[in-house]
Motif scaffolding. Sequence first.
Motif, mmCIF file in Angstrom:
data_model
loop_
_atom_site.group_PDB
_atom_site.id
_atom_site.type_symbol
_atom_site.label_atom_id
_atom_site.label_comp_id
_atom_site.label_asym_id
_atom_site.label_seq_id
_atom_site.Cartn_x
_atom_site.Cartn_y
_atom_site.Cartn_z
ATOM 1 N N SER A 31 0.848 -1.191 0.000
ATOM 2 C CA SER A 31 0.000 0.000 0.000
ATOM 3 C C SER A 31 0.880 1.236 0.000
ATOM 4 O O SER A 31 2.064 1.185 0.357
ATOM 5 C CB SER A 31 -0.945 0.016 1.208
ATOM 6 O OG SER A 31 -0.240 0.290 2.400
ATOM 7 N N GLN A 32 0.281 2.340 -0.404
ATOM 8 C CA GLN A 32 1.001 3.610 -0.452
ATOM 9 C C GLN A 32 0.008 4.733 -0.199
ATOM 10 O O GLN A 32 -1.090 4.746 -0.758
ATOM 11 C CB GLN A 32 1.684 3.788 -1.809
ATOM 12 C CG GLN A 32 2.600 4.990 -1.907
ATOM 13 C CD GLN A 32 3.313 5.044 -3.250
ATOM 14 O OE1 GLN A 32 2.717 4.781 -4.286
ATOM 15 N NE2 GLN A 32 4.590 5.375 -3.238
ATOM 16 N N VAL A 40 6.346 3.051 0.586
ATOM 17 C CA VAL A 40 5.550 1.862 0.284
ATOM 18 C C VAL A 40 5.526 0.975 1.522
ATOM 19 O O VAL A 40 6.560 0.729 2.141
ATOM 20 C CB VAL A 40 6.153 1.096 -0.912
ATOM 21 C CG1 VAL A 40 5.453 -0.244 -1.106
ATOM 22 C CG2 VAL A 40 6.055 1.938 -2.175
ATOM 23 N N LEU A 322 0.830 -0.031 -7.721
ATOM 24 C CA LEU A 322 0.866 1.265 -7.043
ATOM 25 C C LEU A 322 1.311 2.379 -7.978
ATOM 26 O O LEU A 322 0.932 3.539 -7.800
ATOM 27 C CB LEU A 322 1.816 1.206 -5.846
ATOM 28 C CG LEU A 322 1.420 0.282 -4.689
ATOM 29 C CD1 LEU A 322 2.473 0.336 -3.597
ATOM 30 C CD2 LEU A 322 0.050 0.652 -4.131
#
Length: 324
Positions: A31-32, A40, A322
């Motif tokens: 996730s970011q 990250v 991402l």
Amino acid sequence: MALRNAWMPVVRRFAAGIDIGQQEIRLVVLSQRGGSGSPVRLEFIAVEPLFAGALAGAEIVNRAAVGTALRALFAQLPRDLSTHLFRCAMAMPASATMTTSVPMANLAASHRSFVGDHALAALEPAVMAEAERVAGIERHALAVDWFIDDSPQRSGCVTIAATTRTHLEARMECAAAAGITLTAIDGEPHAALRAMRHVASFELDESDAYVAIWVGDEGVHGWRVDDESIVAEMRYPAPEHADLVEALRDLAGEGVRCAVLSGQVALLQGVGFTAADLGDVLGCMVLPFECVPPGDDTLPLRDDLLHEPAFAVAFGLALRGLME
């Protein structure tokens, strides 16, 4: 306006990478928060055994078994994580992907004056014809991706990647059977390279020259990165290299600061090699790929998976999600 933007919530994006191996399927979720400059975060990592004989090389011969394993893999997601919307990418074996680079002038010299979308549209027929020629398969049976390369090594070239629609559709069908919608298919070597460059960005200075080595079922892929650009690459076995030692020395050139190693490292033993031997040949230290961020050993995830170099492909696939 500035005040209102300051109070707007920042969205955290989630992406998953799925790597189907001969014996198991690997999953990495990243996730970011906000823009691409944010750190990250590793959210989840897992592996699920795959029924023996489900794959024959790059071909999925038992789609039901792969679909069942994918469902079991995603069922391991924690409840709070499973509620998020993921961008999911899956790997394509190197042997199932044909990649070539062609000077743009060779494809369509008459279209060099076009710019932007007009240039891309003008090149499309020539790109498809080149993919058909190199793959030896009619274009309607191919899935083709391409881009105008601006790297120092291939400046002014068009890089083309193609695979058969059969391979692509098989993976999409298996994912759909598990309730997964794929947003991208990426080659294993390129996904691994993306992951290794991410790790190198924490461990090395931008100006440091290093090599990235990925060991797959079908051989060894390597890249030399200098000043954040790929300046050389190799694949072994290949006709131009007598052995792996020669291939590695050609790749390292005048010397590198470090080597990042990922993939199924144990397969090196099949050619009488170890990670220590790589360091001796390259004349540098070898840094094994790890999913765990530098200095963070407190993640509530399986420790053996966090330090497993084979997860580089899945990690790189999630990174792609991402970035898009």
